[in-house]
Design a protein around this motif. Structure first.
Motif, PDB file in Angstrom:
ATOM      1  N   LYS A   2       0.857  -1.238  -0.095  1.00 19.87           N
ATOM      2  CA  LYS A   2      -0.153   0.324   0.010  1.00 19.87           C
ATOM      3  C   LYS A   2       0.624   1.172   0.382  1.00 19.87           C
ATOM      4  CE  LYS A   2      -3.947   1.588   2.612  1.00 19.87           C
ATOM      5  NZ  LYS A   2      -5.121   1.574   3.519  1.00 19.87           N
ATOM      6  N   LYS A  47       0.200   4.104   9.442  1.00 28.36           N
ATOM      7  CA  LYS A  47       0.251   3.252  10.202  1.00 28.36           C
ATOM      8  C   LYS A  47       0.063   1.453   9.502  1.00 28.36           C
ATOM      9  CE  LYS A  47      -1.565   4.510  14.045  1.00 28.36           C
ATOM     10  NZ  LYS A  47      -2.778   4.401  15.212  1.00 28.36           N
ATOM     11  N   ASP A  48      -0.637   1.368   8.297  1.00 28.56           N
ATOM     12  CA  ASP A  48      -0.891   0.194   7.110  1.00 28.56           C
ATOM     13  C   ASP A  48      -0.355   0.951   5.730  1.00 28.56           C
ATOM     14  OD1 ASP A  48      -2.778   2.395   6.656  1.00 28.56           O
ATOM     15  OD2 ASP A  48      -4.207   0.537   6.543  1.00 28.56           O
TER      16      ASP A  48
END
Length: 49
Positions: A2, A47-48
């Motif tokens: 991502k 965070k991701d």
């Protein structure tokens, strides 16, 4: 994988489409964070990514 694209000002629609096309072609997911106003928003978004 991502990819996070973060900006305090929004991208044009054409730019967003181009960015997504490039990363989609190589199998990456794109997340946009536009017009964020607080550091905590950015920290939550990474965070991701």
């Amino acid at each position: 994988m991502k990819i996070l694209v973060a900006t305090e000002k929004p991208f044009s629609g054409v730019a967003v489409k181009g960015i997504k096309e490039v990363f989609d072609a190589v199998g990456y997911e794109v997340a946009l964070l536009e017009k964020y106003t607080e550091k905590s928003q950015l920290l939550d978004a990474v965070k991701d990514a």
